[in-house]
Design a protein around this motif. Structure first.
Motif, PDB file in Angstrom:
ATOM      1  N   LYS A 242      39.243   3.508  -7.358  1.00  0.00           N
ATOM      2  CA  LYS A 242      39.841   2.512  -7.996  1.00  0.00           C
ATOM      3  C   LYS A 242      39.103   1.105  -7.772  1.00  0.00           C
ATOM      4  O   LYS A 242      39.623   0.038  -8.026  1.00  0.00           O
ATOM      5  CB  LYS A 242      41.265   2.231  -7.913  1.00  0.00           C
ATOM      6  N   ASN A 243      37.792   1.238  -7.154  1.00  0.00           N
ATOM      7  CA  ASN A 243      37.215   0.031  -6.783  1.00  0.00           C
ATOM      8  C   ASN A 243      37.867  -0.646  -5.682  1.00  0.00           C
ATOM      9  O   ASN A 243      37.852  -1.942  -5.514  1.00  0.00           O
ATOM     10  CB  ASN A 243      36.733  -0.721  -7.837  1.00  0.00           C
ATOM     11  N   GLU A 244      38.825  -0.178  -5.018  1.00  0.00           N
ATOM     12  CA  GLU A 244      39.629  -0.741  -3.865  1.00  0.00           C
ATOM     13  C   GLU A 244      38.849  -0.623  -2.466  1.00  0.00           C
ATOM     14  O   GLU A 244      38.656   0.690  -2.165  1.00  0.00           O
ATOM     15  CB  GLU A 244      40.993  -0.370  -4.081  1.00  0.00           C
ATOM     16  N   ALA A 245      38.820  -1.698  -1.834  1.00  0.00           N
ATOM     17  CA  ALA A 245      38.318  -1.179  -0.323  1.00  0.00           C
ATOM     18  C   ALA A 245      39.293  -0.350   0.592  1.00  0.00           C
ATOM     19  O   ALA A 245      40.297  -0.653   0.457  1.00  0.00           O
ATOM     20  CB  ALA A 245      38.177  -2.338   0.207  1.00  0.00           C
ATOM     21  N   GLN A 246      38.977   0.586   1.091  1.00  0.00           N
ATOM     22  CA  GLN A 246      39.646   1.366   1.961  1.00  0.00           C
ATOM     23  C   GLN A 246      38.801   1.594   3.373  1.00  0.00           C
ATOM     24  O   GLN A 246      37.769   1.534   3.628  1.00  0.00           O
ATOM     25  CB  GLN A 246      39.811   2.671   1.486  1.00  0.00           C
ATOM     26  N   GLU A 247      39.924   2.080   4.458  1.00  0.00           N
ATOM     27  CA  GLU A 247      39.188   2.277   5.678  1.00  0.00           C
ATOM     28  C   GLU A 247      40.055   3.711   6.167  1.00  0.00           C
ATOM     29  O   GLU A 247      41.033   3.609   6.005  1.00  0.00           O
ATOM     30  CB  GLU A 247      39.492   1.178   6.714  1.00  0.00           C
ATOM     31  N   LEU A 248      39.366   4.489   6.962  1.00  0.00           N
ATOM     32  CA  LEU A 248      39.698   5.869   6.918  1.00  0.00           C
ATOM     33  C   LEU A 248      39.341   6.151   8.352  1.00  0.00           C
ATOM     34  O   LEU A 248      38.216   6.007   8.662  1.00  0.00           O
ATOM     35  CB  LEU A 248      39.492   6.640   5.926  1.00  0.00           C
ATOM     36  N   GLU A 249      40.215   6.525   9.199  1.00  0.00           N
ATOM     37  CA  GLU A 249      39.936   7.130  10.507  1.00  0.00           C
ATOM     38  C   GLU A 249      39.891   8.754  10.403  1.00  0.00           C
ATOM     39  O   GLU A 249      40.894   9.299   9.808  1.00  0.00           O
ATOM     40  CB  GLU A 249      40.857   6.816  11.715  1.00  0.00           C
ATOM     41  N   ALA A 250      38.959   9.243  10.958  1.00  0.00           N
ATOM     42  CA  ALA A 250      38.793  10.685  10.658  1.00  0.00           C
ATOM     43  C   ALA A 250      38.258  11.628  11.965  1.00  0.00           C
ATOM     44  O   ALA A 250      37.626  10.979  12.778  1.00  0.00           O
ATOM     45  CB  ALA A 250      37.506  11.127   9.605  1.00  0.00           C
ATOM     46  N   ASP A 251      38.716  12.553  12.174  1.00  0.00           N
ATOM     47  CA  ASP A 251      38.082  13.405  13.421  1.00  0.00           C
ATOM     48  C   ASP A 251      38.024  14.979  12.736  1.00  0.00           C
ATOM     49  O   ASP A 251      38.200  15.039  11.524  1.00  0.00           O
ATOM     50  CB  ASP A 251      38.974  13.405  14.789  1.00  0.00           C
ATOM     51  N   GLY A 252      37.530  15.960  13.695  1.00  0.00           N
ATOM     52  CA  GLY A 252      37.437  17.100  13.145  1.00  0.00           C
ATOM     53  C   GLY A 252      36.348  17.299  12.079  1.00  0.00           C
ATOM     54  O   GLY A 252      35.444  16.789  11.864  1.00  0.00           O
ATOM     55  N   LEU A 253      36.804  18.329  11.187  1.00  0.00           N
ATOM     56  CA  LEU A 253      35.826  18.844  10.175  1.00  0.00           C
ATOM     57  C   LEU A 253      35.745  17.437   9.177  1.00  0.00           C
ATOM     58  O   LEU A 253      34.591  17.532   8.437  1.00  0.00           O
ATOM     59  CB  LEU A 253      36.327  19.834   9.412  1.00  0.00           C
ATOM     60  N   LEU A 254      36.682  16.813   8.985  1.00  0.00           N
ATOM     61  CA  LEU A 254      36.616  15.878   7.856  1.00  0.00           C
ATOM     62  C   LEU A 254      35.411  14.630   8.523  1.00  0.00           C
ATOM     63  O   LEU A 254      34.709  14.202   7.900  1.00  0.00           O
ATOM     64  CB  LEU A 254      37.919  15.020   7.836  1.00  0.00           C
ATOM     65  N   ALA A 255      35.690  14.261   9.723  1.00  0.00           N
ATOM     66  CA  ALA A 255      34.566  13.228  10.448  1.00  0.00           C
ATOM     67  C   ALA A 255      33.222  13.864  10.140  1.00  0.00           C
ATOM     68  O   ALA A 255      32.150  13.422   9.760  1.00  0.00           O
ATOM     69  CB  ALA A 255      35.079  13.203  11.878  1.00  0.00           C
ATOM     70  N   THR A 256      32.874  15.290  10.571  1.00  0.00           N
ATOM     71  CA  THR A 256      31.943  15.764  10.420  1.00  0.00           C
ATOM     72  C   THR A 256      31.298  15.689   8.845  1.00  0.00           C
ATOM     73  O   THR A 256      30.027  15.413   8.727  1.00  0.00           O
ATOM     74  CB  THR A 256      31.933  17.345  10.922  1.00  0.00           C
ATOM     75  N   CYS A 257      32.064  16.327   8.119  1.00  0.00           N
ATOM     76  CA  CYS A 257      31.540  16.129   6.364  1.00  0.00           C
ATOM     77  C   CYS A 257      31.290  14.703   6.055  1.00  0.00           C
ATOM     78  O   CYS A 257      30.184  14.799   5.398  1.00  0.00           O
ATOM     79  CB  CYS A 257      32.845  16.717   5.738  1.00  0.00           C
ATOM     80  N   ILE A 258      32.143  13.724   6.410  1.00  0.00           N
ATOM     81  CA  ILE A 258      31.706  12.597   6.092  1.00  0.00           C
ATOM     82  C   ILE A 258      30.368  12.018   6.771  1.00  0.00           C
ATOM     83  O   ILE A 258      29.425  11.472   5.725  1.00  0.00           O
ATOM     84  CB  ILE A 258      32.920  11.455   6.464  1.00  0.00           C
ATOM     85  N   GLN A 259      30.155  12.190   7.700  1.00  0.00           N
ATOM     86  CA  GLN A 259      28.775  12.014   8.282  1.00  0.00           C
ATOM     87  C   GLN A 259      27.556  12.917   7.810  1.00  0.00           C
ATOM     88  O   GLN A 259      26.654  12.037   7.696  1.00  0.00           O
ATOM     89  CB  GLN A 259      29.045  12.257  10.083  1.00  0.00           C
ATOM     90  N   HIS A 260      27.920  13.977   7.458  1.00  0.00           N
ATOM     91  CA  HIS A 260      27.096  14.794   6.643  1.00  0.00           C
ATOM     92  C   HIS A 260      26.542  14.041   5.501  1.00  0.00           C
ATOM     93  O   HIS A 260      25.606  14.065   5.113  1.00  0.00           O
ATOM     94  CB  HIS A 260      27.436  16.355   6.791  1.00  0.00           C
ATOM     95  N   GLU A 261      27.630  14.008   4.764  1.00  0.00           N
ATOM     96  CA  GLU A 261      27.494  13.349   3.496  1.00  0.00           C
ATOM     97  C   GLU A 261      26.875  11.795   3.434  1.00  0.00           C
ATOM     98  O   GLU A 261      25.725  11.505   2.605  1.00  0.00           O
ATOM     99  CB  GLU A 261      28.836  13.209   2.813  1.00  0.00           C
ATOM    100  N   ILE A 262      27.269  11.062   4.461  1.00  0.00           N
ATOM    101  CA  ILE A 262      26.576   9.662   4.516  1.00  0.00           C
ATOM    102  C   ILE A 262      25.131   9.915   4.964  1.00  0.00           C
ATOM    103  O   ILE A 262      24.055   9.149   4.430  1.00  0.00           O
ATOM    104  CB  ILE A 262      27.266   8.819   5.669  1.00  0.00           C
ATOM    105  N   ASP A 263      24.603  11.179   5.555  1.00  0.00           N
ATOM    106  CA  ASP A 263      23.267  11.268   5.922  1.00  0.00           C
ATOM    107  C   ASP A 263      22.424  11.370   4.892  1.00  0.00           C
ATOM    108  O   ASP A 263      21.349  11.021   4.440  1.00  0.00           O
ATOM    109  CB  ASP A 263      23.064  12.715   6.879  1.00  0.00           C
ATOM    110  N   HIS A 264      23.052  12.356   3.865  1.00  0.00           N
ATOM    111  CA  HIS A 264      22.451  12.317   2.502  1.00  0.00           C
ATOM    112  C   HIS A 264      22.017  11.310   1.730  1.00  0.00           C
ATOM    113  O   HIS A 264      20.861  10.999   1.287  1.00  0.00           O
ATOM    114  CB  HIS A 264      23.188  13.341   1.500  1.00  0.00           C
ATOM    115  N   LEU A 265      22.794  10.113   1.809  1.00  0.00           N
ATOM    116  CA  LEU A 265      22.677   8.712   1.243  1.00  0.00           C
ATOM    117  C   LEU A 265      21.385   8.136   2.026  1.00  0.00           C
ATOM    118  O   LEU A 265      20.711   7.146   1.324  1.00  0.00           O
ATOM    119  CB  LEU A 265      24.017   7.826   1.312  1.00  0.00           C
ATOM    120  N   ASP A 266      21.304   8.484   3.052  1.00  0.00           N
ATOM    121  CA  ASP A 266      19.941   7.905   3.867  1.00  0.00           C
ATOM    122  C   ASP A 266      18.841   8.849   3.677  1.00  0.00           C
ATOM    123  O   ASP A 266      17.838   8.774   4.687  1.00  0.00           O
ATOM    124  CB  ASP A 266      20.375   7.361   5.245  1.00  0.00           C
TER     125      ASP A 266
END
Length: 183
Positions: free
Chosen positions: A118-142
């Motif tokens: 919705k083009n709204e700024a969000q912040e999310l805390e994550a651990d476990g598999l979700l944290a790993t997945c987010i980091q993995h996908e952000i790596d792709h962006l770089d």
């Protein structure tokens, strides 16, 4: 919605840095929806826009187990604002590195800031598999693949196998053997 082709290593487009999106508009929302459909079909638990040939800072993920309802996350311009000092090891796989898995060490918990669908700024805390997945996908962006976190020897063995499979016309989307497969 439409299924998108998933690029596989060693495609040079996977090594490029994605550009931020100005805003999450209808075109970006369509990309997010198409990426989700592609990710679910593959099947995977995460997908970054560069994996489908779009050099935009957009990722989608859903780490819900098969016995849970889908919980898709759509993120534009995700940015890690905090990472824990504690590490976690996950056996990662990737739709762009089909049929290959390896243990990768990453921060165990993170905080990420992003724009939602919705083009709204969000912040999310994550651990476990979700944290790993987010980091993995952000790596792709770089332009970073999970195999870039491995030793040069292991990375080169995997890349040679992928190149050989491509030359033989055998490259195909990964079919994860477990929940850690198919980021």
């Amino acid at each position: 919605m439409a299924l998108l082709p998933i690029l596989t290593a060693p495609d040079s487009r996977l090594k490029k840095t994605a550009k931020p999106v100005a805003a999450v508009d209808d075109a970006v929302r369509k990309l997010m929806d198409d990426m989700l459909e592609t990710m679910y079909k593959a099947p995977g638990i995460g997908l970054a826009a560069p994996q489908v040939g779009a050099l935009q800072r957009v990722i989608v993920l859903d780490v819900a187990r098969e016995d849970e309802p889908p919980q898709p996350l759509r993120m534009a311009n995700p940015e890690l604002t905090w990472v824990s000092d504690d590490d976690a090891v996950y056996n990662e796989g990737c739709l762009s590195v089909p049929d290959h898995y390896a243990d990768v060490v990453r921060p165990a918990a993170i905080k990420v800031r992003y724009l939602d669908e919705k083009n709204e700024a969000q912040e999310l805390e994550a651990d476990g598999l979700l944290a790993t997945c987010i980091q993995h996908e952000i790596d792709h962006l770089d332009g970073i693949l999970f195999i870039d976190h491995l030793t040069a020897l292991k990375r080169n063995i995997i890349l040679r196998k992928l190149l050989k499979a491509k030359k033989a016309g055998m490259d195909k989307p990964a079919e994860p053997a477990n929940i850690s497969g198919g980021f």
